[in-house]
Design a protein around this motif. Structure first.
Motif, PDB file in Angstrom:
ATOM      1  N   ALA A  53       0.827  -1.177  -0.143  1.00  0.00           N
ATOM      2  CA  ALA A  53       0.114   0.062   0.109  1.00  0.00           C
ATOM      3  C   ALA A  53       0.921   1.365   0.025  1.00  0.00           C
ATOM      4  CB  ALA A  53      -1.115  -0.124   1.078  1.00  0.00           C
ATOM      5  N   SER A  54       0.539   2.191  -0.901  1.00  0.00           N
ATOM      6  CA  SER A  54       1.022   3.489  -0.789  1.00  0.00           C
ATOM      7  C   SER A  54       0.259   4.408   0.364  1.00  0.00           C
ATOM      8  CB  SER A  54       0.959   4.233  -2.052  1.00  0.00           C
ATOM      9  OG  SER A  54       1.979   3.453  -2.948  1.00  0.00           O
ATOM     10  N   VAL A  55       0.774   4.754   1.406  1.00  0.00           N
ATOM     11  CA  VAL A  55       0.106   5.408   2.297  1.00  0.00           C
ATOM     12  C   VAL A  55       0.970   7.030   2.607  1.00  0.00           C
ATOM     13  CG1 VAL A  55      -0.350   5.875   4.926  1.00  0.00           C
ATOM     14  CG2 VAL A  55      -0.132   3.587   3.635  1.00  0.00           C
ATOM     15  N   ILE A  56      -0.040   8.015   2.324  1.00  0.00           N
ATOM     16  CA  ILE A  56       0.513   9.338   2.236  1.00  0.00           C
ATOM     17  C   ILE A  56      -0.172   9.992   3.834  1.00  0.00           C
ATOM     18  CG2 ILE A  56       0.345  11.760   1.463  1.00  0.00           C
ATOM     19  CD1 ILE A  56       0.205  10.198  -1.336  1.00  0.00           C
ATOM     20  N   LEU A  57       0.634  10.191   4.667  1.00  0.00           N
ATOM     21  CA  LEU A  57       0.431  10.914   5.956  1.00  0.00           C
ATOM     22  C   LEU A  57      -0.185  12.235   5.868  1.00  0.00           C
ATOM     23  CD1 LEU A  57       3.141   9.314   8.148  1.00  0.00           C
ATOM     24  CD2 LEU A  57       0.864   8.498   7.722  1.00  0.00           C
ATOM     25  N   ILE A  58      -0.971  12.576   6.297  1.00  0.00           N
ATOM     26  CA  ILE A  58      -1.634  14.171   6.643  1.00  0.00           C
ATOM     27  C   ILE A  58      -1.266  14.428   7.876  1.00  0.00           C
ATOM     28  CG2 ILE A  58      -3.682  15.684   6.406  1.00  0.00           C
ATOM     29  CD1 ILE A  58      -5.076  13.215   5.205  1.00  0.00           C
ATOM     30  N   VAL A  61       1.852  14.932   3.641  1.00  0.00           N
ATOM     31  CA  VAL A  61       1.490  16.352   3.063  1.00  0.00           C
ATOM     32  C   VAL A  61       1.249  17.083   4.282  1.00  0.00           C
ATOM     33  CG1 VAL A  61       0.577  15.524   0.698  1.00  0.00           C
ATOM     34  CG2 VAL A  61      -0.798  15.525   2.715  1.00  0.00           C
ATOM     35  N   LEU A  62       1.621  18.325   4.150  1.00  0.00           N
ATOM     36  CA  LEU A  62       1.270  19.364   5.438  1.00  0.00           C
ATOM     37  C   LEU A  62       0.135  20.110   5.367  1.00  0.00           C
ATOM     38  CD1 LEU A  62       4.784  21.315   5.583  1.00  0.00           C
ATOM     39  CD2 LEU A  62       3.755  19.656   7.301  1.00  0.00           C
ATOM     40  N   LYS A  63      -0.789  20.156   6.221  1.00  0.00           N
ATOM     41  CA  LYS A  63      -1.977  20.772   6.471  1.00  0.00           C
ATOM     42  C   LYS A  63      -1.795  22.408   6.912  1.00  0.00           C
ATOM     43  CE  LYS A  63      -3.753  18.103   9.659  1.00  0.00           C
ATOM     44  NZ  LYS A  63      -4.792  17.383  10.506  1.00  0.00           N
TER      45      LYS A  63
END
Length: 455
Positions: free
Chosen positions: A82-87, A108-110
């Motif tokens: 799985a490709s997991v991108i953290l927020i 990715v930054l909020k």
């Protein structure tokens, strides 16, 4: 047209979920949202997700990222590719970097910028596809002997070949880099696949790279990969052959063809065991088994300063030299019968046989093209045979370039050169040193011409 891909966004902030969903639905075929991480498993039971956007903190007041780590691990248990991108928030960047070491793809930054988010997801999709490609390659290699999954033995009982097989068995169980030497058609790729099959990497990929077929301009991109925008035609990220071979074996065939500048670039990667995609500043650690091969007199090339000595030292921890077919003539009947079975089945001539007298005569021919030439000769004989018994050597070795009338035909200069080299090799029983002397060439120059003409 929307990009094909299943996206799942997991965050406890409904506003973030809806905003992301509305934007991403314009770009991707399927976008699902979830505010309760406990329900992630249910989503995975219903759909195969290509990218998961995962918040690092769900409980109010919590910012240690522990929940993010927990659910990252749970997702990877369900799908290890799985490709997991953290927020994450700005102050949690260190936690996100730590999570990437544990399997996350990116973060990715909020609050994010839409184009930045889109680029990050597209990169993650490409990574997912690369992982799937490696899995497909592994499966195809398991199911197809020609792809290297099943064991393909070096056929023959000659003493020279027995020594090679014994050396392969000894070196295969180690992590040593191997250099395989031998004339064209002696079975260097088969030997490399044998080493891979007998190693502890046998369940991983075997990547064959023909360095003679890669141009100077594409060398770095093909072997090391590139990122989107690295050059004019780099429309997307692409992993190189080394990266695809992770955990497995990479076989660099025809390494003697590399120019000195390309040798230097390859040496840098082999010394550091790190690769960097063209256009990137990020190093990727390599864990690959290296096997190289060449039909060229590589030690002579070192003396002539056309091949780097330090690169030779790097690639030949163990050197295996394959004997030419003329050095193991007793194996010719065995090999001929092996190829006969293959082509009799392929061309629906299952009752076809070769007369013993014909097999004996085939042993007297020098076979300058070695096993590959014999293989093609048997295929030709099976195709041309009109009876169930092949009792003549004509279908095997009476080809146009060996005919005395060939010089009367209209031929290109390259064709004439190839024929002359073959005829001189035959007169000298395949002895390259004698042939080079007769032709007034160095052995290195003759080898280069032989490789050029596929001899």
């Amino acid at each position: 047209m929307k990009t094909q891909g299943n996206i799942l966004i997991v965050d406890d902030d409904i506003d973030i979920l809806e905003t992301a969903r509305m934007f991403l639905k314009q770009e991707f075929a399927s976008v699902d949202i979830e505010s309760q991480p406990e329900k992630i498993a249910g989503h995975f039971e219903r759909k195969d997700y290509d990218v998961v956007l995962l918040d690092m903190n769900f409980k109010k007041g919590m910012n240690d990222g522990e929940e993010g780590f927990y659910w990252l691990n749970e997702i990877l248990k369900m799908d290890h590719d799985a490709s997991v991108i953290l927020i994450t928030a700005y102050g949690e960047v260190d936690l996100a970097v730590k999570a990437m070491k544990q399997g996350a793809t990116d973060f990715v930054l909020k609050p994010w910028k839409n184009q930045k988010l889109l680029g990050t997801i597209n990169s993650a999709l490409k990574l997912r596809e690369s992982r799937k490609e490696v899995e497909r390659l592994k499966e195809s290699q398991k199911s197809s002997p020609q792809q290297g999954g099943s064991f393909i033995d070096l056929i023959g009982n000659a003493d020279a070949l027995k020594r090679v097989k014994d050396l392969i068995r000894k070196v295969a169980v180690t992590a040593a880099d191997v250099l395989i030497l031998g004339e064209n058609g002696t079975g260097k790729e088969v030997a490399a696949r044998n080493i891979h099959h007998l190693s502890d990497r046998k369940d991983e990929v075997f990547i064959h790279v023909d360095l003679g077929a890669i141009s100077e301009t594409l060398f770095e991109s093909e072997l090391f990969g590139h990122v989107k925008g690295a050059f004019t035609d780099a429309k997307q990220d692409k992993p190189g052959r080394f990266e695809i071979a992770q955990k497995g074996t990479i076989f660099l065939d025809e390494i003697g063809n590399l120019s000195l500048p390309l040798q230097a670039k390859l040496l840098t990667v082999l010394q550091s065991r790190k690769v960097r995609r063209v256009g990137s500043n990020k190093d990727i650690d390599l864990d690959v088994r290296l096997i190289c091969a060449t039909n060229m007199p590589i030690n002579d090339m070192v003396a002539e300063q056309t091949f780097r000595q330090d690169l030779l030292y790097r690639i030949n921890t163990v050197e295996i030299r394959l004997p030419a077919l003329r050095e193991r003539k007793d194996d010719i009947p065995l090999l001929t019968e092996h190829f006969l079975k293959i082509f009799a089945y392929k061309y629906h001539k299952r009752n076809i046989k070769i007369a013993d007298s014909t097999l004996t005569k085939l042993q007297t021919y020098p076979w300058p093209g070695n096993i590959r030439e014999l293989q093609h000769a048997v295929e030709r004989a099976v195709i041309l045979s009109e009876t169930d018994i092949i009792n003549s050597v004509e279908p095997f070795i009476s080809t146009p370039h060996r005919s005395s009338s060939i010089m009367n035909e209209e031929k290109t200069l390259d064709e004439m050169e190839r024929d002359f080299i073959l005829q001189t090799l035959e007169r000298n029983n395949g002895n390259v040193t004698k042939t080079a002397k007769v032709l007034g060439l160095s052995r290195t120059a003759l080898y280069r011409r032989m490789h050029k003409h596929g001899i």
